[in-house]
Write a protein that holds these residues in place. Structure first.
Motif, PDB file in Angstrom:
ATOM      1  N   PHE A 185       9.273   5.981   3.737  1.00 55.59           N
ATOM      2  CA  PHE A 185       9.230   5.140   4.933  1.00 55.59           C
ATOM      3  C   PHE A 185       8.528   3.830   4.601  1.00 55.59           C
ATOM      4  N   PHE A 186       9.012   2.745   5.204  1.00 57.28           N
ATOM      5  CA  PHE A 186       8.489   1.407   4.914  1.00 57.28           C
ATOM      6  C   PHE A 186       8.176   0.699   6.223  1.00 57.28           C
ATOM      7  N   GLN A 227       0.561   3.696  14.028  1.00 60.88           N
ATOM      8  CA  GLN A 227      -0.123   2.672  13.237  1.00 60.88           C
ATOM      9  C   GLN A 227       0.803   1.761  12.443  1.00 60.88           C
ATOM     10  N   VAL A 228       2.068   2.077  12.377  1.00 61.44           N
ATOM     11  CA  VAL A 228       2.977   1.339  11.501  1.00 61.44           C
ATOM     12  C   VAL A 228       4.166   0.824  12.297  1.00 61.44           C
ATOM     13  N   GLU A 261      -5.584  -5.743  10.574  1.00 59.27           N
ATOM     14  CA  GLU A 261      -5.712  -7.160  10.269  1.00 59.27           C
ATOM     15  C   GLU A 261      -5.114  -7.449   8.897  1.00 59.27           C
ATOM     16  N   GLY A 262      -4.226  -8.424   8.839  1.00 60.70           N
ATOM     17  CA  GLY A 262      -3.504  -8.746   7.615  1.00 60.70           C
ATOM     18  C   GLY A 262      -2.100  -8.190   7.591  1.00 60.70           C
ATOM     19  N   SER A 263      -1.844  -7.112   8.344  1.00 62.09           N
ATOM     20  CA  SER A 263      -0.509  -6.483   8.440  1.00 62.09           C
ATOM     21  C   SER A 263       0.130  -6.279   7.071  1.00 62.09           C
ATOM     22  N   PRO A 264      -0.498  -5.532   6.166  1.00 62.65           N
ATOM     23  CA  PRO A 264       0.102  -5.328   4.841  1.00 62.65           C
ATOM     24  C   PRO A 264       1.306  -4.393   4.909  1.00 62.65           C
ATOM     25  N   TYR A 265       2.199  -4.528   3.940  1.00 66.92           N
ATOM     26  CA  TYR A 265       3.323  -3.602   3.815  1.00 66.92           C
ATOM     27  C   TYR A 265       2.806  -2.232   3.360  1.00 66.92           C
ATOM     28  N   VAL A 266       3.429  -1.176   3.860  1.00 68.95           N
ATOM     29  CA  VAL A 266       3.082   0.176   3.420  1.00 68.95           C
ATOM     30  C   VAL A 266       4.345   0.939   3.041  1.00 68.95           C
ATOM     31  N   LEU A 322       0.849  -1.189   0.000  1.00 67.31           N
ATOM     32  CA  LEU A 322       0.000   0.000   0.000  1.00 67.31           C
ATOM     33  C   LEU A 322       0.883   1.237   0.000  1.00 67.31           C
ATOM     34  N   MET A 323       0.467   2.284  -0.690  1.00 65.99           N
ATOM     35  CA  MET A 323       1.265   3.501  -0.805  1.00 65.99           C
ATOM     36  C   MET A 323       0.404   4.710  -0.474  1.00 65.99           C
ATOM     37  N   GLY A 324       0.969   5.660   0.277  1.00 66.99           N
ATOM     38  CA  GLY A 324       0.232   6.850   0.660  1.00 66.99           C
ATOM     39  C   GLY A 324       1.156   7.905   1.240  1.00 66.99           C
ATOM     40  N   PRO A 325       0.581   8.976   1.795  1.00 59.81           N
ATOM     41  CA  PRO A 325       1.396  10.062   2.362  1.00 59.81           C
ATOM     42  C   PRO A 325       1.896   9.716   3.765  1.00 59.81           C
TER      43      PRO A 325
END
Length: 715
Positions: free
Chosen positions: A104-105, A78-79, A111-116, A66-69
């Motif tokens: 930042f990564f 949250q990360v 739920e699912g703990s996706p990469y951002v 997932l990609m965002g600001p």
């Protein structure tokens, strides 16, 4: 033997397209989703991405990002920061970082703990003028300097396009990249990526057209005039022409364009000039809301907590029976006309009249949960809760004293008289407690002090219809201009708990591309009112033959005048008030059975179809049959435990039960096989993955009837 509540995809095998797993080789692909609301809660897109993450991670594993600001507070809370798993991603990040742009990564702690992947928009703002020039050179779209939100969207898009360029250069021919962009704020990244011929498949989803939301907020008769608007002029007059250009360019640049509902597909075809390729309805994580067979008990528990608030808020005016009180609510953004609050208030006035005329002993307490500008809690509301608590403490103290004296008398073999158990001081305490509940003013309509009390649309209409919580009113109104919180001193409940305790959610929206609030009611077994101008309402009308039998009341705001729609809404609510408690229990069981229809494990397949279609258009090696999946025979729901095997079992599905109800409802049969057959007959099958409706005639109302209550015909 009843089926388990766990969801089985085989139960939908007659409806879902039969794709082989190798048709989408996720091991050879990377999936990126780009949205402004990744880890950044602003509106409904946050809910879409957050709830869909689990099923997407289950499908894509370590190849989903997932990609965002980047916002420091959100990242810290949250990360969980970690190292990127692929060397190509690490290399692309290092390329941006070495040029002064922070990336930042980590793993998003949902739920699912996706990469951002989060990009520091503020830190890269020094490049804004240069990137504005790049955007102009690419597509002749200019951004004004005063629109900071559009500027931030361009910065994010430029960073995303830069990242994809670095990534694809390092990946070479494999694995291939799919990039899914949500809403116009992410559109700049798609436009720049396509202009630079970056080799990847692209999908763009509009959850609501930008201009459509602006037009409806201005009380325009939108759906009857879709083909008549001068789009460029309308966008220019609202000073959003540059944003509209970004949105429209992204729509036309994407390999696949999707919307969330059929009604939004019609809107997009007129405003954005492209018919959506796929309809991707919004789902929910049903497991989160499923309460097995306990959901009826949870309704009663949450309802008791709402009743405690009502006891305090209406102290001194509790001349109505709480056991015969129903709780309705409306919630969402404070868009008075778009969310249908105007229609709702007018219908409540008519409902109040009907309940009086028919001498019904039912009282309706209606909650408006819409955030507005306030400066503090209402003193009267706080006082009411303090008095309620004081009375409770007094009663508890008296109970302990009473119990001890009664116990001692019984030990002596005596049946005590009241004067021997309660002395003179006890009567004085009770009299003081009763005196404290005296009230010379009406219970407040609002729980907070409103900053714009005189001009607030809800309060202005409450004054117009005269619903001031008087003793003779059978409809009471509570305006809570703040989102619910378990830490509130007034109504200490989370939104989910509050919804479970209500009897009916009412969402008569005029403009609602999807509508999560009635969907959340459905998966918690709470009946709701929606409209055929909302995505959710259209979805239910399409797939359920008789939505009202399942607790989904669909108000016709498309083909009826506003006054006719208001009368229909009034009749829905009045009919609901006339139901017995037994009938409401059965209806909640039926409502809860629709929850599987809204599960991401089912609706996520439409996203799979969109990605596969994008791959086939971007990379020739991925072939796909362009024909829509064939129609199917329908499907049978897996029956949840909440459906009782017999009427007698259903009677005790809630902790509160009285024999008197049995006498009233003996003539109401409830047969399990009949209920299953009802599902089989009522659930329809037009699950077409292809685009939406094709023309204005599908939304045009006969007679050109308008949307406002001051327009259109009579009752």
């Amino acid at each position: 033997m009843p089926l388990a509540r766990s969801f089985s995809m085989t139960s939908l095998s007659g409806v879902l397209p039969q794709w082989d797993e190798e048709d989408l080789p996720v091991d050879d692909l990377l999936l990126f989703e780009v949205a402004w609301e990744v880890t950044n809660k602003v509106g409904g897109i946050y809910t879409v991405i957050q709830t869909k993450a689990k099923i997407t991670v289950d499908e894509w594993g370590e190849n989903y990002f997932l990609m965002g600001p980047y916002y420091e507070h959100n990242f810290q809370t949250q990360v969980e920061a970690c190292e990127a798993p692929l060397p190509a991603i690490r290399g692309a990040m290092d390329a941006l970082i070495s040029n002064g742009c922070q990336v930042f990564f980590g793993r998003w702690l949902i739920e699912g703990s996706p990469y951002v992947l989060l990009f520091d928009v503020g830190g890269a703002s020094g490049n804004l003028d240069r990137w504005k020039g790049d955007l102009w050179d690419s597509c002749n779209i200019g951004l004004p300097s005063h629109d900071h939100e559009a500027g931030d969207a361009l910065i994010l898009g430029s960073l995303v396009a830069w990242f994809f360029k670095e990534l694809t250069d390092r990946l070479g021919d494999a694995p291939n990249v799919i990039a899914h962009f949500h809403e116009w704020q992410a559109g700049a990244g798609l436009i720049l990526s396509r202009a630079r011929k970056i080799p990847m498949a692209t999908v763009f989803t509009t959850h609501a057209t930008l201009l459509g939301r602006y037009l409806c907020a201005g009380n325009v008769d939108f759906y009857n005039n879709l083909g008549k608007f001068d789009i460029d002029r309308e966008a220019g007059e609202r000073q959003i022409y540059h944003r509209y250009c970004l949105e429209r360019a992204a729509v036309h640049c994407a390999h696949v364009f999707t919307t969330v509902s059929q009604i939004t597909a019609v809107e997009a075809q007129h405003i954005l000039q492209r018919k959506p390729d796929v309809i991707t309805p919004n789902g929910l994580n049903v497991k989160k809301f499923s309460a097995m067979h306990e959901f009826q008990n949870m309704h009663c528990t949450s309802k008791d907590r709402i009743q405690e608030f009502v006891r305090g808020h209406f102290y001194g005016h509790l001349d109505f029976n709480l056991e015969k009180t129903l709780y309705f609510f409306i919630a969402g953004r404070y868009e008075f006309s778009n969310k249908g609050a105007d229609l709702f208030l007018e219908a409540l006035s008519r409902l109040n009249y009907l309940l009086k005329v028919h001498k019904e002993d039912v009282t309706v307490v209606v909650f408006f949960i819409m955030p507005a500008r306030t400066n503090n809690f209402n003193v009267e509301s706080l006082k009411g809760q303090a008095i309620r608590k004081q009375l409770w403490d007094t009663a508890q103290g008296m109970k302990e004293k009473f119990g001890k004296r009664l116990y001692e008398a019984l030990l002596k073999g005596e049946i005590p008289e009241m004067n021997n158990i309660l002395d003179r001081d006890d009567f004085s305490v009770m009299k003081r407690a009763i005196y404290a509940t005296q009230r010379h003013t009406l219970p407040p309509v609002t729980t907070h002090n409103m900053l714009d009390d005189a001009t607030d649309p809800i309060l202005a209409n409450v004054r117009r219809i005269g619903l001031f919580n008087g003793r003779s009113d059978r409809v009471k109104i509570v305006f809570h201009p703040e989102f619910l919180s378990s830490t509130s001193p007034l109504l200490p409940m989370d939104y989910e708990e509050f919804v479970r305790g209500c009897n009916l959610g009412v969402f008569p929206s005029y403009y609602e591309p999807w509508g999560y609030t009635p969907g959340e009611c459905t998966v918690m077994g709470i009946p709701s009112v929606t409209t055929n101008l909302s995505g959710f309402g259209c979805f239910m009308e399409e797939h359920v033959s008789d939505p009202a039998a399942y607790g989904i009341y669909v108000v016709d705001r498309r083909f009826r005048s506003a006054h006719e729609s208001c009368s229909q809404l009034t009749q829905f609510m009045f009919g609901f008030c006339q139901q017995s408690r037994r009938q409401r229990i059965i209806q909640r069981n039926r409502t809860e059975r629709l929850s599987d229809l809204l599960d991401w494990r089912f609706l996520g397949r439409f996203y799979v179809h969109a990605r596969l279609l994008a791959l086939s258009r971007a990379f020739p090696k991925y072939e796909m049959d362009p024909m829509a999946p064939p129609k199917a025979e329908g499907f049978r729901y897996p029956r949840p435990y909440s459906v009782p095997p017999s009427p007698s079992a259903s009677l005790h599905s809630t902790p509160h039960h009285s024999d008197a109800e049995d006498d009233d409802d003996e003539d109401e049969p409830y047969d399990e096989d009949e209920e299953v057959e009802r599902d089989r007959m009522n659930i329809k099958t037009p699950f077409v993955l292809g685009g939406g409706p094709g023309g204005p005639e599908e939304v045009a109302a006969p007679g050109g009837r308008g949307r406002g209550l001051d327009r259109g015909g009579g009752d």
